[in-house]
Design an enzyme around this catalytic site. Structure first.
Site, mmCIF file in Angstrom:
data_model
loop_
_atom_site.group_PDB
_atom_site.id
_atom_site.type_symbol
_atom_site.label_atom_id
_atom_site.label_comp_id
_atom_site.label_asym_id
_atom_site.label_seq_id
_atom_site.Cartn_x
_atom_site.Cartn_y
_atom_site.Cartn_z
ATOM 1 N N PRO A 145 0.824 -1.216 0.000
ATOM 2 C CA PRO A 145 0.000 0.000 0.000
ATOM 3 C C PRO A 145 0.851 1.257 0.000
ATOM 4 C CG PRO A 145 -0.027 -1.061 2.151
ATOM 5 C CD PRO A 145 0.646 -2.010 1.228
ATOM 6 N N GLN A 176 -6.897 -1.530 1.879
ATOM 7 C CA GLN A 176 -6.337 -1.297 3.209
ATOM 8 C C GLN A 176 -7.210 -0.286 3.952
ATOM 9 O OE1 GLN A 176 -2.811 1.183 4.206
ATOM 10 N NE2 GLN A 176 -1.830 -0.749 4.767
ATOM 11 N N HIS A 201 -5.081 -1.559 8.684
ATOM 12 C CA HIS A 201 -3.796 -0.879 8.887
ATOM 13 C C HIS A 201 -3.557 -0.727 10.389
ATOM 14 C CE1 HIS A 201 -0.243 1.258 8.157
ATOM 15 N NE2 HIS A 201 -0.624 2.070 7.204
ATOM 16 N N GLY A 202 -2.829 -1.696 10.947
ATOM 17 C CA GLY A 202 -2.503 -1.666 12.361
ATOM 18 C C GLY A 202 -1.079 -1.227 12.625
ATOM 19 N N ALA A 203 -0.450 -0.580 11.639
ATOM 20 C CA ALA A 203 0.978 -0.255 11.710
ATOM 21 C C ALA A 203 1.209 1.259 11.670
ATOM 22 C CB ALA A 203 1.700 -0.920 10.536
ATOM 23 N N TYR A 207 -0.710 4.578 13.348
ATOM 24 C CA TYR A 207 -2.124 4.917 13.212
ATOM 25 C C TYR A 207 -2.897 4.328 14.393
ATOM 26 C CZ TYR A 207 -0.372 6.499 8.774
ATOM 27 O OH TYR A 207 0.369 7.146 7.819
ATOM 28 N N GLY A 237 12.147 -2.438 1.597
ATOM 29 C CA GLY A 237 13.432 -2.529 0.913
ATOM 30 C C GLY A 237 13.691 -3.837 0.203
ATOM 31 N N GLY A 254 7.065 -1.609 -2.598
ATOM 32 C CA GLY A 254 6.362 -0.351 -2.732
ATOM 33 C C GLY A 254 6.775 0.467 -3.928
#
Length: 368
Positions: A23, A99, A181-183, A186, A303, A324
């Site tokens: 995302p 997401q 989106h639990g990262a 947020y 990465g 990404g």
């Protein structure tokens, strides 16, 4: 030994390869309805060569909004617009998950109904974190995130319900599944974090309490659309949006991993911030410990490309590899990696701008 280019069964869905388009926020819902448009449909369908596409973040409600020109999934107009996107992706042979996000304090009052305060697990502000928001003249700008108010206990269950409804809306709009989106600092991350979360109700204090909101959200979404259509993104040891380190960080995420495994969700998307943040480090064995606790599919992102992605598959650290920015600039990324063709460079100046430039105008190898 499995190859990145081989198919993979993600629950009931057959993926054509093990590459995931991770995302990325693109700020292209530039209309009064905050709905995706024909250019968004073209953007994602161009990248349907990925085994799985995960959209950039989608707001679950009006007060969940986090970033300027972020699309939503809480009105019928938005659902209908997503249906146009997903139809085009499916016509090109792609699989796409949406997401779903509530930004919590990682937002700005210009995104909130009637410019009300942002909300969080706490009333502590980030201080130096920014969001793309709207200035006093209504123009998009990068602005400091403000001081939130702590959610009342009963409001947490309201947000849980909004995640479930957004998941239903996603399926109505043709999305193959959803990722919570639990990262990255947020709202769910704000509750999970033991140094930030200073609540004294059933959502604060112990590990069990701090992961309760996340698990309640998962349970509600499972009831709404089924566990085999659900993923979650997590960022253990992540510091984005000024998330502080906390003493039981490893134990917290391993406990959460085990609970997610019990619920049978189809994947966890592990956001590794070590390659783009100097103040982040993850213990060497941690990803393997996480994999031992969570028995479903694991996506790693941060990465990765062909060689280190294949290495992660070979060592059993991951099942799928999230990529990404290279996907942003290379619609045909999978074929370029398969054939070792050179990659287009991405244009950072167009990440959050309007129009096709830097969005749908990147050339494939065949178009050059």
């Amino acid at each position: 030994m499995s190859s990145l280019f081989e198919p993979y069964d993600l629950g009931p869905i057959r993926l054509k390869n093990r590459f995931v388009m991770s995302p990325m926020e693109r700020s292209r819902a530039r209309n009064p309805d905050w709905a995706p448009d024909a250019e968004t449909a073209r953007y994602f369908s161009q990248r349907a060569g990925a085994g799985l596409i995960v959209t950039g973040s989608i707001a679950i409600s009006a007060w969940a909004r986090t970033w300027a020109f972020e699309p939503g999934l809480y009105t019928q107009t938005q659902i209908d617009a997503w249906r146009q996107v997903t139809r085009e992706v499916h016509d090109h042979g792609g699989v796409i998950f949406g997401q779903l996000r509530h930004g919590g304090r990682a937002s700005h009052v210009s995104h909130q109904p009637n410019r009300q305060s942002t909300v969080s697990a706490t009333d502590k502000a980030a201080g130096k974190a920014i969001s793309m928001a709207f200035d006093a003249s209504g123009q998009p700008a990068f602005l400091w995130q403000g001081k939130p108010r702590a959610l009342r206990t009963e409001e947490v269950s309201q947000i849980v319900g909004e995640f479930a409804q957004a998941a239903r809306n996603a399926r109505e709009g043709g999305l193959d599944g959803i990722e919570i989106h639990g990262a990255n600092g947020y709202l769910h991350d704000q509750f999970i974090n033991g140094a930030l979360n200073d609540r004294d109700d059933r959502y604060g204090g112990s590990i069990e309490n701090r992961i309760r909101f996340t698990l309640e959200s998962i349970d509600a979404v499972v009831d709404a659309i089924g566990a085999d259509r659900i993923g979650i993104r997590l960022s253990p040891y992540g510091r984005y949006n000024e998330m502080p380190a906390f003493d039981d960080e490893a134990e917290t995420y391993l406990t959460l991993a085990a609970e997610l495994s019990k619920r049978g969700i189809v994947y966890v998307h592990f956001s590794d911030q070590t390659r783009w943040a100097d103040d982040v480090s993850i213990p060497t064995t941690y990803l393997r410990e996480f994999r031992n606790a969570f028995r479903g599919t694991v996506i790693v992102a941060g990465g990765y490309l062909k060689e280190n992605g294949q290495a992660a598959i070979d060592t059993g650290e991951a099942d799928l590899i999230g990529i990404g920015k290279p996907f942003l600039a290379n619609p045909d990324l999978v074929e370029r990696l398969r054939n070792d063709w050179p990659l287009n460079a991405w244009d950072e100046d167009t990440f959050y701008t309007a129009g096709p430039k830097g969005y749908t105008d990147y050339a494939t190898r065949e178009q050059r």
